[in-house]
Design a protein around this motif. Structure first.
Motif, PDB file in Angstrom:
ATOM      1  N   ASN A 562       0.843  -1.193   0.000  1.00 32.68           N
ATOM      2  CA  ASN A 562       0.000   0.000   0.000  1.00 32.68           C
ATOM      3  C   ASN A 562       0.881   1.246   0.000  1.00 32.68           C
ATOM      4  N   TYR A 563       0.217   2.369  -0.136  1.00 34.87           N
ATOM      5  CA  TYR A 563       0.945   3.642  -0.223  1.00 34.87           C
ATOM      6  C   TYR A 563       0.396   4.609   0.809  1.00 34.87           C
ATOM      7  N   THR A 564       1.296   5.198   1.548  1.00 39.07           N
ATOM      8  CA  THR A 564       0.929   6.191   2.547  1.00 39.07           C
ATOM      9  C   THR A 564       1.308   7.569   2.035  1.00 39.07           C
ATOM     10  N   THR A 565       0.320   8.425   1.909  1.00 41.72           N
ATOM     11  CA  THR A 565       0.597   9.773   1.399  1.00 41.72           C
ATOM     12  C   THR A 565       1.362  10.591   2.423  1.00 41.72           C
ATOM     13  N   ARG A 566       1.920  11.652   1.960  1.00 42.05           N
ATOM     14  CA  ARG A 566       2.690  12.526   2.837  1.00 42.05           C
ATOM     15  C   ARG A 566       1.836  13.082   3.964  1.00 42.05           C
ATOM     16  N   ASP A 567       0.630  13.522   3.633  1.00 42.96           N
ATOM     17  CA  ASP A 567      -0.234  14.082   4.675  1.00 42.96           C
ATOM     18  C   ASP A 567      -0.620  13.025   5.702  1.00 42.96           C
ATOM     19  N   PHE A 568      -0.951  11.816   5.176  1.00 43.65           N
ATOM     20  CA  PHE A 568      -1.304  10.740   6.109  1.00 43.65           C
ATOM     21  C   PHE A 568      -0.113  10.371   6.980  1.00 43.65           C
ATOM     22  N   TYR A 569       1.070  10.356   6.348  1.00 43.35           N
ATOM     23  CA  TYR A 569       2.277  10.049   7.118  1.00 43.35           C
ATOM     24  C   TYR A 569       2.502  11.111   8.192  1.00 43.35           C
ATOM     25  N   ASN A 570       2.298  12.362   7.818  1.00 40.35           N
ATOM     26  CA  ASN A 570       2.480  13.440   8.806  1.00 40.35           C
ATOM     27  C   ASN A 570       1.461  13.333   9.937  1.00 40.35           C
ATOM     28  N   GLU A 571       0.217  12.958   9.576  1.00 39.60           N
ATOM     29  CA  GLU A 571      -0.795  12.768  10.616  1.00 39.60           C
ATOM     30  C   GLU A 571      -0.400  11.641  11.568  1.00 39.60           C
ATOM     31  N   LYS A 572       0.058  10.537  10.983  1.00 41.41           N
ATOM     32  CA  LYS A 572       0.509   9.429  11.825  1.00 41.41           C
ATOM     33  C   LYS A 572       1.694   9.834  12.682  1.00 41.41           C
ATOM     34  N   LEU A 573       2.586  10.617  12.079  1.00 39.50           N
ATOM     35  CA  LEU A 573       3.755  11.071  12.822  1.00 39.50           C
ATOM     36  C   LEU A 573       3.339  11.943  13.995  1.00 39.50           C
ATOM     37  N   GLU A 574       2.364  12.827  13.755  1.00 39.94           N
ATOM     38  CA  GLU A 574       1.871  13.661  14.846  1.00 39.94           C
ATOM     39  C   GLU A 574       1.197  12.816  15.927  1.00 39.94           C
ATOM     40  N   GLU A 575       0.455  11.794  15.471  1.00 40.52           N
ATOM     41  CA  GLU A 575      -0.198  10.904  16.433  1.00 40.52           C
ATOM     42  C   GLU A 575       0.826  10.149  17.274  1.00 40.52           C
ATOM     43  N   ILE A 576       1.900   9.692  16.618  1.00 37.57           N
ATOM     44  CA  ILE A 576       2.961   8.988  17.346  1.00 37.57           C
ATOM     45  C   ILE A 576       3.637   9.915  18.347  1.00 37.57           C
ATOM     46  N   LYS A 577       3.839  11.158  17.897  1.00 42.26           N
ATOM     47  CA  LYS A 577       4.462  12.120  18.803  1.00 42.26           C
ATOM     48  C   LYS A 577       3.585  12.366  20.035  1.00 42.26           C
ATOM     49  N   GLU A 578       2.273  12.443  19.820  1.00 43.33           N
ATOM     50  CA  GLU A 578       1.356  12.650  20.943  1.00 43.33           C
ATOM     51  C   GLU A 578       1.384  11.457  21.890  1.00 43.33           C
ATOM     52  N   LYS A 579       1.418  10.272  21.327  1.00 39.04           N
ATOM     53  CA  LYS A 579       1.483   9.077  22.163  1.00 39.04           C
ATOM     54  C   LYS A 579       2.788   9.037  22.952  1.00 39.04           C
ATOM     55  N   LYS A 580       3.869   9.382  22.295  1.00 41.08           N
ATOM     56  CA  LYS A 580       5.156   9.409  22.990  1.00 41.08           C
ATOM     57  C   LYS A 580       5.135  10.413  24.136  1.00 41.08           C
ATOM     58  N   LYS A 581       4.550  11.541  23.851  1.00 38.90           N
ATOM     59  CA  LYS A 581       4.468  12.571  24.886  1.00 38.90           C
ATOM     60  C   LYS A 581       3.641  12.088  26.077  1.00 38.90           C
ATOM     61  N   PHE A 582       2.509  11.429  25.797  1.00 43.90           N
ATOM     62  CA  PHE A 582       1.662  10.913  26.873  1.00 43.90           C
ATOM     63  C   PHE A 582       2.393   9.850  27.688  1.00 43.90           C
ATOM     64  N   CYS A 583       3.048   8.944  26.975  1.00 46.87           N
ATOM     65  CA  CYS A 583       3.776   7.875  27.672  1.00 46.87           C
ATOM     66  C   CYS A 583       4.887   8.448  28.547  1.00 46.87           C
ATOM     67  N   LYS A 584       5.548   9.422  28.001  1.00 49.03           N
ATOM     68  CA  LYS A 584       6.639  10.028  28.763  1.00 49.03           C
ATOM     69  C   LYS A 584       6.110  10.694  30.036  1.00 49.03           C
ATOM     70  N   THR A 585       5.005  11.420  29.865  1.00 49.29           N
ATOM     71  CA  THR A 585       4.410  12.079  31.036  1.00 49.29           C
ATOM     72  C   THR A 585       3.933  11.054  32.062  1.00 49.29           C
ATOM     73  N   TYR A 586       3.329   9.975  31.612  1.00 51.45           N
ATOM     74  CA  TYR A 586       2.818   8.938  32.507  1.00 51.45           C
ATOM     75  C   TYR A 586       3.947   8.274  33.284  1.00 51.45           C
ATOM     76  N   VAL A 587       5.011   7.950  32.570  1.00 53.36           N
ATOM     77  CA  VAL A 587       6.155   7.316  33.233  1.00 53.36           C
ATOM     78  C   VAL A 587       6.792   8.262  34.242  1.00 53.36           C
ATOM     79  N   GLU A 588       6.885   9.513  33.842  1.00 53.04           N
ATOM     80  CA  GLU A 588       7.462  10.489  34.769  1.00 53.04           C
ATOM     81  C   GLU A 588       6.641  10.591  36.051  1.00 53.04           C
ATOM     82  N   ASP A 589       5.293  10.556  35.903  1.00 50.44           N
ATOM     83  CA  ASP A 589       4.437  10.604  37.091  1.00 50.44           C
ATOM     84  C   ASP A 589       4.622   9.361  37.970  1.00 50.44           C
ATOM     85  N   LEU A 590       4.740   8.188  37.327  1.00 49.31           N
ATOM     86  CA  LEU A 590       4.965   6.961  38.084  1.00 49.31           C
ATOM     87  C   LEU A 590       6.286   7.000  38.852  1.00 49.31           C
TER      88      LEU A 590
END
Length: 641
Positions: A562-590
């Protein structure tokens, strides 16, 4: 210009010249752009102007004979012109008329003592210039038929002149008649003439001239006084459109080719004129639309070029950054770079101004031509959201994309298969198809029979095996043509040999949940087509089953490509960044919470020995008096109830 309106010959003068036809004109010097040539190409004997000439000849012959024997032309040593001499008897007999026809004259002779002349005839000579008649100021009729005169001149003093016959000469321009205010009849047939505005023209005879198109005499349409005209004997009179064209442009005419114009002919000409006008308006409208389309496409092309230059500049800047950085080109600050460069960074001010100067309205174009829908510019993709009529949408079989990024096209492909279910042929021109993976996106369409990829603006065409990859990846469509070339069975076999292993490797490396998802999508398609086929006729079901086999027949291995467009890739990248940020914050709280618990535990361990002693001491003191302790416990139990 000759002021006023000419009058026809009347009274004694008219009787003398037997004038049955006349041409009333007003003359002026004419511009070269309106030059029209008329040449006598047939026997002029039937020409209306010639009929007038015959009348004059009969008049002269009956009154005085062809040439009187009492007329002599004497050479003069003082002048190059011969001198006319008539006998007294001749002057008395024909005091007001003189005929010098067929005298082989090359110049006009000097005529002295004949100031009373009213009619003068120079027919059938070789005279090249009108001369030596300025003293004949009482002349009413002057006949120079069949000579070699090239210019109308030498007549400015003849203010009483009413009839001027200059047929069959070499005159090219009507001029120098401004002072002839009494001129009623002018015969110029058989000349090469230059015709312009003739506002006082009433009768015009153009029979048997070499007139082959109406444009040659279109200037006559400006004459509001013209009532009688003849074109018979000309090539134009043989055309089917001849009569109604003349009447359309000369509505004031009363006679055409010596025949009276009826009201029915006028009505038919008027109807045809309206049709012609509507046709011209429609033609003009179509011309405007074509010009607007051309300008819009040019505008879209400029915007596209500016955009490509902008992307190229950004890519160059990114390359410079990568070459200057000592780090791994795929890693910067611990984060993975996108396969697509971010569209940020410096932009040349000239390009920016040029982009802003483009009109938003003219930056895209949507055109339906027969069964083809053409989209120019990314803004045209918005047209897929409009409410298309069922008839128009069903008629579209070819969709053409020009000056649109392929990644933007991918986003509307689901709409395309819904809006235009019969679209079988896709064309891509200037769409930035740069890699084989982009063809994977076309698998989501309903059906494709033909695919056209223009080499201009699509670098992927430079790849040797691009056609085979298309046939392999889209094999479930059973395509018939690629870039106008028929697809053969050998092409399909070669495509499978070249890229079959690629699909196997891709599917083997894919996580199990993704394989299950792909299989689930295939099952959903089959179920959907089963539902849609209920209640339909067997013939229609068979046809749709063939289509459904194409749709759901996509191999699972190929579906992993399949093919992932640039915009879709950027959206996924932003989503991954948000998840990373959440995980980092959660671990820091723990970690913070764990740290606090550990600190409390250490403090407890230090305080516990003393606390234990105090607890034991309090317990011993509390139970020292047994009766009091029991009463206290009973009281606490009672309070709890």
């Amino acid at each position: 210009m000759i002021p006023g309106k000419y009058r026809s010959v009347s009274g004694r003068a008219a009787n003398n010249v037997n004038c049955g036809l006349h041409l009333v004109i007003q003359t002026s010097s004419l511009p070269e752009k309106n030059k029209v040539e008329f040449k006598l190409n047939k026997d002029p004997s039937s020409f209306p102007g010639r009929l007038l000439q015959h009348d004059l000849e009969r008049n002269y012959s009956s009154r005085q004979g062809i040439v009187s024997d009492h007329i002599n032309l004497v050479s003069s040593s003082l002048s190059s012109f011969p001198i006319l001499q008539r006998s007294s008897e001749e002057k008395i007999l024909y005091s007001d008329r003189l005929s010098l026809e067929r005298q082989k004259l090359t110049v006009c002779p000097i005529i002295n003592g004949e100031d009373h002349l009213r009619l003068l005839n120079f027919q059938h000579n070789f005279i090249t210039q009108i001369q030596n008649i300025s003293n004949l100021q009482k002349l009413i009729s002057l006949d120079f038929y069949d000579n070699q005169i090239e210019e109308i001149s030498g007549l400015s003093t003849l203010r009483c002149l009413r009839v001027l016959l200059l047929g069959k000469n070499r005159i090219k321009k009507i001029s120098n008649l401004e002072n002839l205010k009494s001129l009623d009849v002018l015969d110029l047939h058989g000349n090469q003439r230059d015709v312009d505005n003739l506002p006082c023209l009433q009768h015009l005879f153009l029979s048997f001239n070499n007139i082959s198109s109406f444009d040659s005499v279109s200037c006559l349409a400006d004459s509001s006084s013209l009532s009688d005209i003849t074109f018979d004997g000309n090539p134009i009179a043989q055309e089917s459109w001849y009569k109604h064209t003349v009447l359309q442009n000369m509505m004031q005419l009363r006679q055409l080719d010596m025949k009276r114009i009826t009201e029915e002919e006028r009505r038919m000409a008027s109807v045809l004129a309206k049709k012609e006008e509507e046709k011209k308006r429609e033609s003009h409208k179509q011309s405007l639309l074509k010009e607007k389309k051309r300008l819009t496409i040019n505008n879209v092309a400029r915007q596209w070029d500016l955009q490509q230059q902008r992307v190229a500049n950004i890519a160059t800047n990114e390359d410079r950054k990568d070459s200057d950085s000592p780090q791994d080109p795929c890693q910067i600050d611990g984060s993975t770079l996108s396969a697509f460069p971010e569209e940020t960074g410096p932009l040349d001010s000239g390009l920016n101004n040029a982009l802003q100067g483009l009109s938003v309205i003219d930056t895209y174009l949507v055109e339906v031509d027969g069964d083809t829908l053409s989209l120019y510019g990314s803004g045209a993709l918005e047209s897929l959201d409009r409410n298309w009529s069922v008839q128009t949408a069903g008629m579209i079989t070819t969709v053409s994309f020009t000056f649109i990024e392929f990644d933007e096209i991918v986003q509307v492909l689901p709409k395309l298969k819904i809006k235009f279910p019969n679209s079988l042929h896709l064309k891509f021109k200037e769409t930035n198809l740069v890699m084989l993976q982009q063809f994977n996106a076309l698998a989501q369409l309903r059906r494709i029979d033909q695919l056209t990829i223009d080499p201009q603006g699509n670098p992927v065409v430079n790849f040797t095996l691009w056609k085979y990859y298309v046939l392999f990846r889209l094999s479930h469509f059973s395509m018939q043509k690629i870039n106008g070339t028929e697809v053969t069975q050998n092409d399909m076999i070669m495509a499978e040999r070249l890229f079959g292993i690629l699909a196997h490797v891709a599917s083997s490396e894919l996580p199990q949940y993704r394989l299950i998802s792909i299989l689930g999508d295939a099952r959903k398609k089959q179920f959907r087509y089963l539902l849609e086929s209920k209640g339909k006729k067997p013939g229609i079901i068979n046809e749709e089953n063939n289509d459904s086999k194409r749709l759901v027949g996509e191999n699972t291995n190929r579906a992993t490509l399949n093919y992932t467009t640039r915009d879709f890739y950027n959206e996924k990248l932003e989503e991954i960044k948000e998840k990373k940020k959440f995980c980092k914050t959660y671990v820091e709280d723990l970690v913070k919470e764990a740290t606090e618990i550990n600190m409390k535990n250490e403090a407890l361990q230090k305080l516990w020995p003393q606390m234990f002693i105090e607890l034991v001491r309090d317990a011993v003191i509390e139970i020292r008096n047994k009766n009091s302790y029991m009463k206290l416990c009973l009281q606490q139990i009672t309070d709890q109830k």
